[in-house]
Design an enzyme around this catalytic site. Structure first.
Site, PDB file in Angstrom:
ATOM      1  N   LYS A 274       0.887  -1.227   0.018  1.00 39.31           N
ATOM      2  CA  LYS A 274      -0.005  -0.210  -0.010  1.00 39.31           C
ATOM      3  C   LYS A 274       0.796   1.267  -0.019  1.00 39.31           C
ATOM      4  CE  LYS A 274      -3.739  -1.962   2.688  1.00 39.31           C
ATOM      5  NZ  LYS A 274      -4.909  -1.783   1.749  1.00 39.31           N
ATOM      6  N   ARG A 348      -9.903 -11.855   2.365  1.00 41.44           N
ATOM      7  CA  ARG A 348     -10.920 -12.897   2.019  1.00 41.44           C
ATOM      8  C   ARG A 348     -10.141 -14.348   1.974  1.00 41.44           C
ATOM      9  NH1 ARG A 348     -11.286  -9.668  -3.735  1.00 41.44           N
ATOM     10  NH2 ARG A 348     -11.160  -7.938  -2.093  1.00 41.44           N
TER      11      ARG A 348
END
Ligand code: BES
Ligand code: MN
Ligand code: ZN
Length: 498
Positions: A274, A348
């Protein structure tokens, strides 16, 4: 802050808060104080913008004729419109105001004006609850703040007719608040303090409430074949953990309700790293796990008559020489393979194995997962609602109802084959991102659904609600504890067999 309930007797000194209704109509105690002060309270109202609307407050210092240091006029608006959330908001307003006075103690006189919507005991309890929720602070890392810069209020006495009933109504609310505070603490702690093993240890602390807690380390998870979860944690120096919490408050043979939380204790993005700006916020990426843990504390604290499982997958997503690469293929516990297109779509992967494990081991009657899963849900819903995805209209409805009742709203989002196709993959059974960024929260939910068999399931994407940069009525800045109240209510209303 401590809350106490007492008989409705006006204290001789200190700070007293009293009700004023819409259009400056004084409640019973306000009326008698106004008489004792020869109309000082009425004059103060006339001289200000105070109208007695719900949430209006007016501070009258050292009114003549009384030994009280301060009278707080608390506007309650129309008594008939004062519902549970309104009462909590009132308590919150009161706590905020009292916090700024520098007083260590105060008494709220809860009168019964005509036409109250709530029984007076519930009104008193809900106001106290709102005050308590508002009084929370996470300030342990401030070593230099002066006392006069900190809220001083330590004790709020709620004086009400039939104080025993109010106290009883408050007892379970206080346990829920304990759960909310636990979640807020865990979410606000930085990632050098809360990492998978230390968070697992926090779960262990719930054993004293009668919760059974098992912690699985990497070796056990490897045996179970949890390649999806383990891949996320493999770049970290910290060992990944899976924690199972069981509260057996219901009938012995009754299938449990299960809650599953994403616990990424820090999300750098991994090799798909990020940008630096704002990355500190990713200490909040264990918010789903934080809510599940606080919920378990609340349920056990108030001895909920239901069987409830909490499963949290705890990992740290770091880039390093051992980190997972984009393009890696992992095999999940379900046997399905996943091509990791983006190592930043890690939540996920963690949930895939946590969900599968939970349904495989416990055969729950339903599963609800919570995760700060996607930035896209913040684009869609902002910070007002959590996104809800479900394969069951009935479950979605129950959650919607509980959300309205607690002020922790969920907004249903779609699932469907057209979205599901977007995670098909040439290389493996599926990939961990969609084809592009469109519908990013939905493709994430579709991914999770591939790990859910035929049982009611809901996924709550709480990326927008787990933490807040803005203060809200019963919620401070930082970790919000969002979801504990909602899910406690969901369990209470539907699974405690009343
Ligand atoms: N933890 C983030 C989601 C997130 C973003 C939570 C901002 C709170 C605030 C999640 O792991 C993530 O990075 N998601 C990616 C997915 C993408 C790579 C498909 C995202 O939302 O950008
Ligand atoms: Mn991520
Ligand atoms: Zn994440």
């Amino acid at each position: 802050m401590k809350i106490a309930f007492a008989a409705p007797k006006l204290p001789a000194n200190g700070t007293v808060a009293v009700f004023v209704l819409e259009d400056c109509v004084p409640g019973p105690t306000a009326q008698s104080l106004d008489t004792l002060t020869a109309g000082a309270l009425s004059r103060a109202m006339t001289a200000s913008r105070f109208k007695g609307k719900r949430g209006d407050v007016l501070e009258v210092l050292a009114p003549g004729g009384l030994d009280l240091g301060r009278v707080l006029l608390l506007g309650i608006g129309k008594p008939s419109a004062l519902d549970v959330l309104g009462a909590q908001g009132l308590g919150s307003t009161l706590a905020a105001k009292l916090g700024a006075t520098g007083e260590e103690g105060a008494t709220l006189m809860v009168d019964a004006p005509e036409g109250l919507a709530l029984p007076i005991a519930d009104l008193a309890a809900q106001i106290a609850y709102g005050a308590l929720l508002r009084s929370y602070r996470f300030d342990k890392y401030h070593t230099k703040k002066k006392d006069e810069d900190k809220p001083a209020l330590k004790k709020l006495t709620v004086a009400v007719e039939g104080e025993a009933a109010a106290k009883k109504a408050f007892a379970s609310l206080e346990k829920i608040a304990d759960g909310v505070f636990f979640t807020r603490d865990l979410v606000s702690e930085p990632a050098n303090v809360i990492y998978p093993e230390s968070l697992a240890k926090q779960c262990k602390s719930l054993e004293k409430l009668g919760i059974e807690v098992d912690v699985l380390g990497e070796a056990q998870m490897r045996k179970l074949g949890m390649g999806a979860l383990l891949g996320v944690g493999q770049g970290s120096a910290r060992e990944s953990q899976l924690v199972v919490m069981q509260w057996k408050g219901g009938k012995a043979k009754e299938a449990p309700v299960a809650f599953i939380g994403k616990g990424v204790t820090f999300d750098t993005g991994g090799i798909s790293i990020k940008p630096a700006a704002g990355m500190e916020e990713m200490k909040w990426d264990m918010g789903g796990a934080g809510t599940v843990i606080g919920l378990m504390k609340a349920l056990a604290g108030r001895k909920a008559r239901a069987n409830v499982i909490g499963v949290v997958g705890l990992v740290e997503n770091m880039p390093s020489g051992t980190a997972q690469r984009p393009g890696d293929v992992v095999t999940s516990m379900s046997g399905q393979t996943i091509e990791v297109i983006n190592t930043d779509a890690e939540g996920r992967l963690v949930l895939a194995d946590a969900l599968w494990y939970c349904q495989d081991r416990f055969k729950p009657r339903l599963m609800i997962d919570l995760a700060t899963l996607t930035g896209a849900i913040i684009i869609a819903l902002g910070h007002e609602y959590a996104g809800m995805f479900s394969n069951s209209d009935e479950l979605a409805e129950k959650l919607t109802v509980a959300g309205k009742a607690t002020g922790e709203g969920v907004w249903r989002m779609p699932l469907g084959d057209a979205y599901d196709k977007q995670i098909n993959c040439d290389v493996a059974d599926m990939q961990n991102t969609g084809q592009d960024r469109s519908g990013g929260s939905i493709t994430a939910a579709q991914f999770l659904q591939r790990f859910v068999n035929d049982l009611p399931w809901a996924h709550l994407d709480i990326a927008g609600t787990a933490w807040s940069k803005k203060e809200r009525p019963t919620v401070p800045r930082g970790g919000t504890g969002w979801g504990v109240r909602l899910l406690d209510r969901f369990v209470a209303d539907n699974y405690e067999g009343k």
